[in-house]
Design a protein around this motif. Structure first.
Motif, short mmCIF file in Angstrom:
data_model
loop_
_atom_site.label_atom_id
_atom_site.label_comp_id
_atom_site.label_asym_id
_atom_site.label_seq_id
_atom_site.Cartn_x
_atom_site.Cartn_y
_atom_site.Cartn_z
N THR A 4 0.83 -1.21 0.00
CA THR A 4 0.00 0.00 0.00
C THR A 4 0.86 1.25 0.00
N ALA A 5 1.87 1.27 0.87
CA ALA A 5 2.75 2.44 0.93
C ALA A 5 3.49 2.63 -0.38
N LEU A 6 3.94 1.53 -0.98
CA LEU A 6 4.67 1.62 -2.25
C LEU A 6 3.78 2.18 -3.35
N LEU A 7 2.53 1.72 -3.41
CA LEU A 7 1.59 2.23 -4.42
C LEU A 7 1.31 3.72 -4.21
N LEU A 8 1.20 4.13 -2.96
CA LEU A 8 1.00 5.55 -2.66
C LEU A 8 2.17 6.38 -3.16
N VAL A 9 3.38 5.87 -2.92
CA VAL A 9 4.58 6.60 -3.32
C VAL A 9 4.71 6.67 -4.84
N LEU A 10 4.39 5.57 -5.53
CA LEU A 10 4.47 5.57 -6.99
C LEU A 10 3.44 6.52 -7.60
N SER A 181 14.91 19.06 4.07
CA SER A 181 14.51 19.82 5.26
C SER A 181 13.02 19.70 5.52
N TYR A 182 12.20 19.94 4.49
CA TYR A 182 10.76 19.87 4.75
C TYR A 182 10.28 18.43 4.92
N THR A 183 10.95 17.47 4.29
CA THR A 183 10.55 16.07 4.44
C THR A 183 10.72 15.61 5.89
N ILE A 184 11.87 15.90 6.47
CA ILE A 184 12.14 15.49 7.86
C ILE A 184 11.22 16.22 8.83
N TRP A 185 11.05 17.53 8.64
CA TRP A 185 10.19 18.27 9.54
C TRP A 185 8.74 17.78 9.46
N ASP A 186 8.25 17.57 8.26
CA ASP A 186 6.86 17.16 8.08
C ASP A 186 6.61 15.78 8.69
N ALA A 187 7.55 14.86 8.52
CA ALA A 187 7.41 13.53 9.14
C ALA A 187 7.36 13.66 10.65
N LEU A 195 -1.29 14.43 13.03
CA LEU A 195 -2.00 15.30 12.10
C LEU A 195 -2.51 14.55 10.88
N SER A 196 -3.57 15.09 10.28
CA SER A 196 -4.10 14.56 9.02
C SER A 196 -3.29 15.13 7.86
N PRO A 197 -2.86 14.29 6.91
CA PRO A 197 -2.08 14.78 5.77
C PRO A 197 -2.77 15.88 4.97
N VAL A 198 -4.09 15.75 4.76
CA VAL A 198 -4.79 16.74 3.93
C VAL A 198 -4.89 18.08 4.65
N SER A 199 -5.30 18.09 5.92
CA SER A 199 -5.40 19.35 6.65
C SER A 199 -4.02 19.98 6.83
N PHE A 200 -3.00 19.16 7.01
CA PHE A 200 -1.64 19.67 7.12
C PHE A 200 -1.23 20.37 5.84
N MET A 201 -1.49 19.74 4.69
CA MET A 201 -1.13 20.33 3.41
C MET A 201 -1.90 21.61 3.16
N VAL A 202 -3.18 21.64 3.52
CA VAL A 202 -3.98 22.86 3.35
C VAL A 202 -3.44 23.97 4.25
N GLY A 203 -3.04 23.61 5.47
CA GLY A 203 -2.45 24.60 6.36
C GLY A 203 -1.17 25.19 5.77
N LEU A 247 -0.07 12.20 -0.73
CA LEU A 247 0.18 10.76 -0.87
C LEU A 247 1.46 10.36 -0.14
N VAL A 248 2.50 11.20 -0.23
CA VAL A 248 3.75 10.92 0.47
C VAL A 248 3.54 11.00 1.98
N LEU A 249 2.84 12.03 2.45
CA LEU A 249 2.58 12.18 3.88
C LEU A 249 1.80 10.99 4.43
N THR A 250 0.87 10.49 3.63
CA THR A 250 0.11 9.31 4.05
C THR A 250 1.03 8.10 4.16
N ALA A 251 1.96 7.97 3.23
CA ALA A 251 2.87 6.83 3.24
C ALA A 251 3.82 6.85 4.43
N ILE A 252 4.32 8.04 4.81
CA ILE A 252 5.29 8.10 5.90
C ILE A 252 4.65 7.90 7.27
#
Length: 303
Positions: A4-10, A181-187, A195-203, A247-252
């Motif tokens: 599932t995570a792999l499909l999300l990332v692809l 930088s943003y990948t590590i901070w966001d994870a 946090l929810s990935p969608v609300s985080f991205m909207v924020g 999709l990436v935030l959901t995978a991590i």
């Protein structure tokens, strides 16, 4: 990494390649387009928030996490746009997406306590080699010998043209650092505050509107014209850019950053092929060879 995570990332890789092609086409528009991109992203994704986990477990965490991430994303987008303005699409994209996961994997070990195998270390080295290869492909003369006029005395030693790396390489590497930088901070933010990935991205995109508004300056008068001339690109950016990262935030949330960050870079091949076939950016064979090297390193990182 789970299937599932792999499909999300692809899927994220496909979306990411798509919005980068869009962004490259309007790279010289700068702040007015980025402002519209942030507005479109916020407006299009805000209605989805109630159906995808709401605001998450911590409103305060959402505010802090999204606010810091917005700053990092603004730096990322600014550097990326500058790179696209001075370099070729394939070079900037492959360099950024090649160096970004290598740095992310290292930071994930140091800061998030994730484990990195010996195979992954080899993968980082292979990725760096692919990045260097991409730069060598796009070397071009920095100065050409002056033509000799009739009757002029031939110089004692021939003047040789010197070659330099495409300026897109430097900007691509800076973009890679911003990505890490943003990948590590966001994870960290998603895992710490639930946090929810969608609300985080909207924020993030909501905060970006304020940042880009402050940078418009004298170019405020161009905003309306950009919307009229490029609204299809604005809409495409508003859908694909947030979606690729959601999709990436959901995978991590279920897979290590050290694996997700490299695996998402399969988009390098897609953009390299597009750059060679559509934009005529150099040799298709050479670009594919360099991209395969990068992907080989990414595959080792994902083992």
């Amino acid at each position: 990494m789970s299937t599932t995570a792999l499909l999300l990332v692809l899927a994220a890789a496909v979306c990411h390649a798509g919005w980068n092609v869009v962004a490259h086409g309007v790279s010289r528009l700068g702040a007015p387009f980025l402002w519209w991109g942030a507005v479109a992203s916020t407006v299009l994704w805000l209605p989805v928030v109630p159906f995808t986990g709401g605001l998450g477990a911590s409103v305060g965490g959402l505010a802090v996490g999204a606010g810091v991430s917005a700053v990092l994303h603004v730096v990322y987008m600014t550097v990326l746009q500058r790179g696209y303005a001075v370099g070729t699409l394939s070079t900037v994209y492959a360099t950024a997406r090649g160096s970004g996961p290598a740095v992310s994997a290292g930071l994930a070990v140091l800061l998030l306590g994730e484990q990195l195998s010996a195979t992954a270390v080899v993968g980082i080295a292979v990725v760096v080699a692919g990045v260097v290869a991409t730069g060598l492909i796009d070397r071009r003369p920095s100065a050409s010998p002056s033509p000799r006029l009739p009757g002029a005395v031939e110089p004692a030693a021939p003047v040789r043209s010197r070659r330099r790396l495409d300026p897109g390489i430097a900007w691509g590497l800076l973009t890679g650092l911003a990505i890490a930088s943003y990948t590590i901070w966001d994870a960290h933010a998603l895992r710490t505050w639930g946090l929810s990935p969608v609300s985080f991205m909207v924020g993030v995109t909501l905060a970006e509107i304020a940042f880009y508004s402050a940078t418009l300056g004298r170019r405020r008068g161009e905003v309306a014209a950009v919307a009229r001339a490029h609204w299809p690109r604005v809409l495409a950016f508003g859908v694909l850019s947030p979606l690729s990262y959601i999709l990436v935030l959901t995978a991590i949330q279920t897979a290590p950053v050290a694996l997700v960050a490299p695996a998402r870079e399969t988009s390098v091949v897609m953009v390299a092929v597009f750059g060679a076939l559509v934009l005529r950016e150099g040799s298709l064979v050479k670009r594919l060879a360099a991209s395969v090297v990068v992907l080989g390193g990414i595959a080792l990182l994902a083992l």
